[in-house]
Design a protein around this motif. Structure first.
Motif, PDB file in Angstrom:
ATOM      1  N   VAL A  61     -20.339   4.574   8.285  1.00 53.80           N
ATOM      2  CA  VAL A  61     -18.959   4.200   8.004  1.00 53.80           C
ATOM      3  C   VAL A  61     -18.977   2.853   7.298  1.00 53.80           C
ATOM      4  O   VAL A  61     -19.489   1.868   7.844  1.00 53.80           O
ATOM      5  N   LEU A  62     -18.461   2.822   6.102  1.00 47.05           N
ATOM      6  CA  LEU A  62     -18.412   1.588   5.317  1.00 47.05           C
ATOM      7  C   LEU A  62     -16.995   1.023   5.370  1.00 47.05           C
ATOM      8  O   LEU A  62     -16.029   1.737   5.081  1.00 47.05           O
ATOM      9  N   VAL A  63     -16.876  -0.229   5.741  1.00 45.90           N
ATOM     10  CA  VAL A  63     -15.579  -0.906   5.736  1.00 45.90           C
ATOM     11  C   VAL A  63     -15.770  -2.241   5.037  1.00 45.90           C
ATOM     12  O   VAL A  63     -16.611  -3.049   5.447  1.00 45.90           O
ATOM     13  N   ALA A  64     -15.020  -2.472   3.996  1.00 47.11           N
ATOM     14  CA  ALA A  64     -15.100  -3.725   3.263  1.00 47.11           C
ATOM     15  C   ALA A  64     -13.700  -4.292   3.101  1.00 47.11           C
ATOM     16  O   ALA A  64     -12.732  -3.546   2.932  1.00 47.11           O
ATOM     17  N   GLY A  65     -13.581  -5.595   3.178  1.00 43.60           N
ATOM     18  CA  GLY A  65     -12.249  -6.172   3.005  1.00 43.60           C
ATOM     19  C   GLY A  65     -12.200  -7.637   3.363  1.00 43.60           C
ATOM     20  O   GLY A  65     -13.223  -8.317   3.462  1.00 43.60           O
ATOM     21  N   LEU A  66     -10.993  -8.105   3.601  1.00 44.35           N
ATOM     22  CA  LEU A  66     -10.753  -9.508   3.878  1.00 44.35           C
ATOM     23  C   LEU A  66      -9.375  -9.668   4.499  1.00 44.35           C
ATOM     24  O   LEU A  66      -8.567  -8.731   4.512  1.00 44.35           O
ATOM     25  N   ARG A  67      -9.120 -10.852   5.018  1.00 44.72           N
ATOM     26  CA  ARG A  67      -7.791 -11.138   5.550  1.00 44.72           C
ATOM     27  C   ARG A  67      -6.792 -11.231   4.408  1.00 44.72           C
ATOM     28  O   ARG A  67      -7.111 -11.725   3.324  1.00 44.72           O
ATOM     29  N   GLY A  68      -5.572 -10.760   4.669  1.00 47.22           N
ATOM     30  CA  GLY A  68      -4.533 -10.750   3.647  1.00 47.22           C
ATOM     31  C   GLY A  68      -3.270 -11.455   4.114  1.00 47.22           C
ATOM     32  O   GLY A  68      -3.273 -12.162   5.126  1.00 47.22           O
ATOM     33  N   PRO A  69      -2.165 -11.245   3.415  1.00 47.92           N
ATOM     34  CA  PRO A  69      -0.933 -11.955   3.722  1.00 47.92           C
ATOM     35  C   PRO A  69      -0.189 -11.365   4.922  1.00 47.92           C
ATOM     36  O   PRO A  69      -0.423 -10.227   5.327  1.00 47.92           O
ATOM     37  N   LYS A  70       0.707 -12.162   5.478  1.00 47.40           N
ATOM     38  CA  LYS A  70       1.582 -11.696   6.544  1.00 47.40           C
ATOM     39  C   LYS A  70       2.566 -10.671   5.997  1.00 47.40           C
ATOM     40  O   LYS A  70       2.761 -10.542   4.788  1.00 47.40           O
ATOM     41  N   ARG A  71       3.250  -9.985   6.924  1.00 49.27           N
ATOM     42  CA  ARG A  71       4.184  -8.926   6.523  1.00 49.27           C
ATOM     43  C   ARG A  71       5.329  -9.462   5.666  1.00 49.27           C
ATOM     44  O   ARG A  71       5.781  -8.780   4.758  1.00 49.27           O
ATOM     45  N   GLY A  72       5.783 -10.643   5.927  1.00 50.71           N
ATOM     46  CA  GLY A  72       6.912 -11.171   5.168  1.00 50.71           C
ATOM     47  C   GLY A  72       6.540 -11.847   3.870  1.00 50.71           C
ATOM     48  O   GLY A  72       7.398 -12.435   3.206  1.00 50.71           O
ATOM     49  N   SER A  73       5.290 -11.767   3.480  1.00 52.04           N
ATOM     50  CA  SER A  73       4.830 -12.440   2.274  1.00 52.04           C
ATOM     51  C   SER A  73       5.442 -11.821   1.024  1.00 52.04           C
ATOM     52  O   SER A  73       5.598 -10.599   0.926  1.00 52.04           O
ATOM     53  N   PRO A  74       5.771 -12.640   0.019  1.00 51.02           N
ATOM     54  CA  PRO A  74       6.274 -12.093  -1.255  1.00 51.02           C
ATOM     55  C   PRO A  74       5.214 -11.281  -1.993  1.00 51.02           C
ATOM     56  O   PRO A  74       5.527 -10.546  -2.922  1.00 51.02           O
ATOM     57  N   GLU A  75       3.936 -11.381  -1.586  1.00 50.85           N
ATOM     58  CA  GLU A  75       2.865 -10.617  -2.223  1.00 50.85           C
ATOM     59  C   GLU A  75       2.740  -9.210  -1.656  1.00 50.85           C
ATOM     60  O   GLU A  75       1.939  -8.416  -2.148  1.00 50.85           O
ATOM     61  N   TYR A  76       3.504  -8.897  -0.602  1.00 48.62           N
ATOM     62  CA  TYR A  76       3.306  -7.634   0.100  1.00 48.62           C
ATOM     63  C   TYR A  76       3.471  -6.426  -0.834  1.00 48.62           C
ATOM     64  O   TYR A  76       2.628  -5.519  -0.841  1.00 48.62           O
ATOM     65  N   ALA A  77       4.528  -6.393  -1.623  1.00 49.96           N
ATOM     66  CA  ALA A  77       4.799  -5.229  -2.466  1.00 49.96           C
ATOM     67  C   ALA A  77       3.728  -5.056  -3.539  1.00 49.96           C
ATOM     68  O   ALA A  77       3.233  -3.942  -3.771  1.00 49.96           O
ATOM     69  N   SER A  78       3.347  -6.140  -4.187  1.00 49.78           N
ATOM     70  CA  SER A  78       2.361  -6.028  -5.265  1.00 49.78           C
ATOM     71  C   SER A  78       0.983  -5.642  -4.715  1.00 49.78           C
ATOM     72  O   SER A  78       0.268  -4.838  -5.322  1.00 49.78           O
ATOM     73  N   LEU A  79       0.614  -6.185  -3.559  1.00 49.78           N
ATOM     74  CA  LEU A  79      -0.670  -5.827  -2.972  1.00 49.78           C
ATOM     75  C   LEU A  79      -0.669  -4.382  -2.471  1.00 49.78           C
ATOM     76  O   LEU A  79      -1.700  -3.708  -2.509  1.00 49.78           O
ATOM     77  N   SER A  80       0.473  -3.907  -1.997  1.00 48.32           N
ATOM     78  CA  SER A  80       0.576  -2.509  -1.581  1.00 48.32           C
ATOM     79  C   SER A  80       0.318  -1.582  -2.764  1.00 48.32           C
ATOM     80  O   SER A  80      -0.368  -0.560  -2.638  1.00 48.32           O
ATOM     81  N   ALA A  81       0.872  -1.934  -3.913  1.00 49.27           N
ATOM     82  CA  ALA A  81       0.650  -1.131  -5.118  1.00 49.27           C
ATOM     83  C   ALA A  81      -0.818  -1.175  -5.541  1.00 49.27           C
ATOM     84  O   ALA A  81      -1.407  -0.152  -5.924  1.00 49.27           O
TER      85      ALA A  81
END
Length: 371
Positions: A264-284
């Motif tokens: 099982v490969l999992v790669a990533g990092l910590r991201g923004p909080k739910r209320g962050s203005p970056e949420y929508a763009s990062l979701s896309a």
């Protein structure tokens, strides 16, 4: 004859847009301090209730990992003087469903009720929240079941990866363990811990109730006032703040499971909080990276390389921080090349191969129309 008229070389386009209007949100507060959000929707004789009690597993406390999850399970073991079986039968008699579940940031109680049985169904929900039995025999049984379930999960690579990933990203902080907890944490818990947790956090001012469906403010407000009149309390303890180790550069962690046919490969990092203005763009961006059969990870690791049945990416935005992840299960023999491709795709969308306009439009359509 129909088959000959269908051109299979051309991908079908999307169907016509169906109109959807989200109902107006009505806000009010009960006398006990519980904030309520109501959205009327009268197409079907059903009403949905979602009561979120802030805290969740992030408030488990050191050495008590799994407390919120165990508490949520105990809430369903009878309430208002009814045994576990009698309570379940009472819910079933109303044609309702009533559940409790823990997440990282809240314990959520959900009720689905027929409109004609609203009063009795809401009364059962109120008993579960304000008057759970929390009896010792039920606790002993549920705790043993959860310890057994955790032991079984520890035999699965996906569960091991999730546990390791949480610890790597967040260390010993509030998000440093999965919601189901740890063996040591669960083993240490007592019924007193469960009672103390629920007494501390299950307070009207530390919760929010969302109601949606075939009802009105004029109908539901007095019904809730009556059902929840016995639920009161002051302020909950301050919720924990984020504690996470600082990380620079790339690190690979290996959890060895001898004899496993898959990695099982999992790669990533910590991201923004739910209320962050970056949420929508990062979701896309996450959708373009690993949102399904047309996303980059899927096309590379499955369609091109044949390493896996599926590879995906996600953004889990929480109260204190988010988690950006890309994941795939691959045959052990191709672990190294698959990891190389996974990392390359992450780096590409973050810099060298940014999301295209076509990918953005597909992501927006799915995120906006996927209701």
């Amino acid at each position: 004859e129909l088959a000959t008229k269908f051109d299979r070389s051309v991908m079908p386009g999307p169907g016509a847009q169906r109109p959807f209007t989200f109902g107006e949100r009505q806000h009010f507060t009960l006398r006990n301090g519980l904030p309520v959000v109501l959205v009327e929707r009268h197409q079907a004789p059903l009403v949905e209730f979602s009561l979120g009690v802030y805290g969740g597993s992030s408030a488990d406390g050191a050495g008590k990992e799994g407390l919120a999850n165990l508490t949520a399970a105990m809430l369903q073991e009878g309430a208002g003087g009814l045994s576990s079986q009698a309570f379940a039968e009472a819910v079933e008699e109303q044609g309702a469903t009533l559940t409790a579940a823990a997440g990282y940031d809240a314990v959520t109680v959900r009720l689905t009720s027929l409109r004609e049985n609203l009063q009795k169904s809401v009364g059962l929900m109120a008993n579960l929240v304000a008057r759970p039995n929390l009896a010792q025999p039920d606790f002993d049984r549920v705790k043993a079941l959860q310890i057994t379930d955790l032991a079984r999960a520890m035999e699965q690579p996906n569960a091991l990866a999730a546990m390791a990933y949480a610890r790597v990203l967040f260390g010993g902080g509030p998000y440093g363990h999965v919601v189901r907890g740890t063996k040591a944490g669960l083993s240490s818990l007592s019924l007193g811990d469960v009672k103390a947790y629920w007494a501390a956090y299950a307070l009207p001012k530390n919760a929010v109730l969302v109601v949606a469906g075939d009802t009105t403010k004029a109908e539901i407000e007095p019904l809730l006032e009556q059902a929840l009149s016995g639920w009161s309390g002051g302020d909950a303890p301050a919720l924990p703040e984020s504690q996470a180790p600082d990380r620079t550069g790339r690190t690979i962690y290996v959890v060895d499971r001898p004899g496993s046919a898959q990695s099982v490969l999992v790669a990533g990092l910590r991201g923004p909080k739910r209320g962050s203005p970056e949420y929508a763009s990062l979701s896309a961006a996450c959708f373009a990276l690993g949102g399904g059969g047309v996303a980059r990870l899927y096309m590379n690791l499955r369609e091109d390389k044949g390493y896996t049945y599926g590879a995906y990416a996600s953004l889990d935005a929480r109260r204190l921080a988010g988690v950006l992840s890309a994941q795939a299960s691959v045959g052990s023999a191709v672990t190294a090349p698959a990891l190389k491709e996974l990392v390359a795709e992450i780096e590409g969308i973050a810099g060298g191969k940014p999301i295209t306009q076509v990918e953005l439009e597909v992501a927006k359509a799915d995120l906006a129309d996927g209701y």
